[in-house]
Design an enzyme around this catalytic site. Structure first.
Site, PDB file in Angstrom:
ATOM      1  CB  ALA A   1      -1.026   0.033   1.423  1.00  0.00           C
TER       2      ALA A   1
ATOM      3  CG  ASN B   1       1.985  -5.623   7.454  1.00  0.00           C
ATOM      4  OD1 ASN B   1       2.797  -6.111   8.251  1.00  0.00           O
ATOM      5  ND2 ASN B   1       0.871  -6.240   7.651  1.00  0.00           N
TER       6      ASN B   1
ATOM      7  CG  HIS C   1       0.176   5.168   4.067  1.00  0.00           C
ATOM      8  ND1 HIS C   1       0.084   4.729   5.331  1.00  0.00           N
ATOM      9  CD2 HIS C   1      -0.488   4.238   3.304  1.00  0.00           C
ATOM     10  CE1 HIS C   1      -0.560   3.910   5.614  1.00  0.00           C
ATOM     11  NE2 HIS C   1      -1.032   3.445   4.296  1.00  0.00           N
TER      12      HIS C   1
END
Length: 268
Positions: free
Chosen positions: A122, A190, A220
């Site tokens: 991701a 992760n 993010h």
């Protein structure tokens, strides 16, 4: 060309997407086997999809597959990796956070001639971080913002009595190293573990985690300062049916699998 045999450990949102894509056809690859916590449920789903693949035990996967995609809880990472790596085969690990406290798995891959592959998942820009790490990286900082439901139940929140229910404003729930975040949020970040493995390690890579009721996507942002470049990156991931996981994660796995047999490989 003999197809590369792909196994899937875990049939959640990601595992099912990967299984479906392999069954529909990916050049040079074939779905060889599946392992799941509930074999009966796995067989029923495969049958409902018209997918033909044996459901096997984790320890049997090396007999069926050349590469296994780990789509399972972090707690069973050892059970997935050890048989494959000992047989000099490959494992694609999505639970990158679970690798941090298990350096012996990396050593096992090195000593036996196996390989652990951590896909981009991701995140964005791991190629740039990996390239910069060939020189000197001074710092790597990450900020993650997720809808509160995507963080609910994380061990760090439970242990520290932090509630994300009913938030009306963003709440910073964690600030620390990637190693600490991987322990406290094993199902949520992760991405920062992969970032740490690509760059300067889990103790020097830092992260802030925010529960933000104002966002609907997993967001993010990363800042990297190195002797070769200074760069920043950001991504907003649409959650899958599992709010802890972005839809792009499964697509990243497919892209990484396609590279295994592609005549043209773009990226590091």
């Amino acid at each position: 060309m003999v197809p590369m045999r792909i196994g899937i450990a875990g049939l959640g949102a990601i595992g099912r997407t990967v299984a479906r894509a392999l069954a529909d056809g990916m050049p040079g690859l074939e779905l060889a086997c599946v392992a799941a916590r509930d074999p009966g449920k796995a067989r029923a789903w495969l049958e409902s999809q018209g997918i033909v693949a044996p459901v096997v035990k984790l320890e049997s996967m090396p007999s069926h597959a050349d590469l296994v995609v780990e789509c399972a809880p972090a707690s069973v990472l050892d059970d997935i990796c050890r048989p494959m790596l000992s047989a000099r085969k490959k494992v694609m690990v999505l639970s990158a956070g679970a690798l941090l406290p298990r350096p012996e798995l990396i050593e096992l891959a090195r000593s036996k001639g196996g390989q652990i592959i951590v896909p981009t998942g991701a995140l964005i820009g791991l190629d740039a971080v990996t390239a910069a790490a060939q020189g000197t990286i001074h710092s790597v900082r990450m900020v993650t913002r997720k809808p509160p439901r995507g963080l609910a139940g994380a061990p760090y929140l439970v242990e520290n009595g932090i509630s994300v229910d009913g938030l009306t404003a963003p709440l910073r729930v964690f600030a620390g190293s990637a190693r600490e975040a991987a322990i406290g949020f094993p199902a949520n970040v992760n991405v920062v573990a992969a970032l740490a493995l690509a760059g300067i390690g889990p103790d020097r890579t830092t992260i802030e985690i925010w529960a933000d009721p104002g966002v609907e996507r997993n967001c993010h942002s990363i800042e990297v300062d190195a002797d070769s470049a200074k760069f920043s990156m950001s991504i907003e991931n649409i959650p899958s049916e599992n709010p802890r996981t972005g839809r792009i994660t499964a697509l990243s796995v497919l892209a990484a699998l396609a590279k295994q047999r592609a005549p043209l490989r773009v990226g590091t």
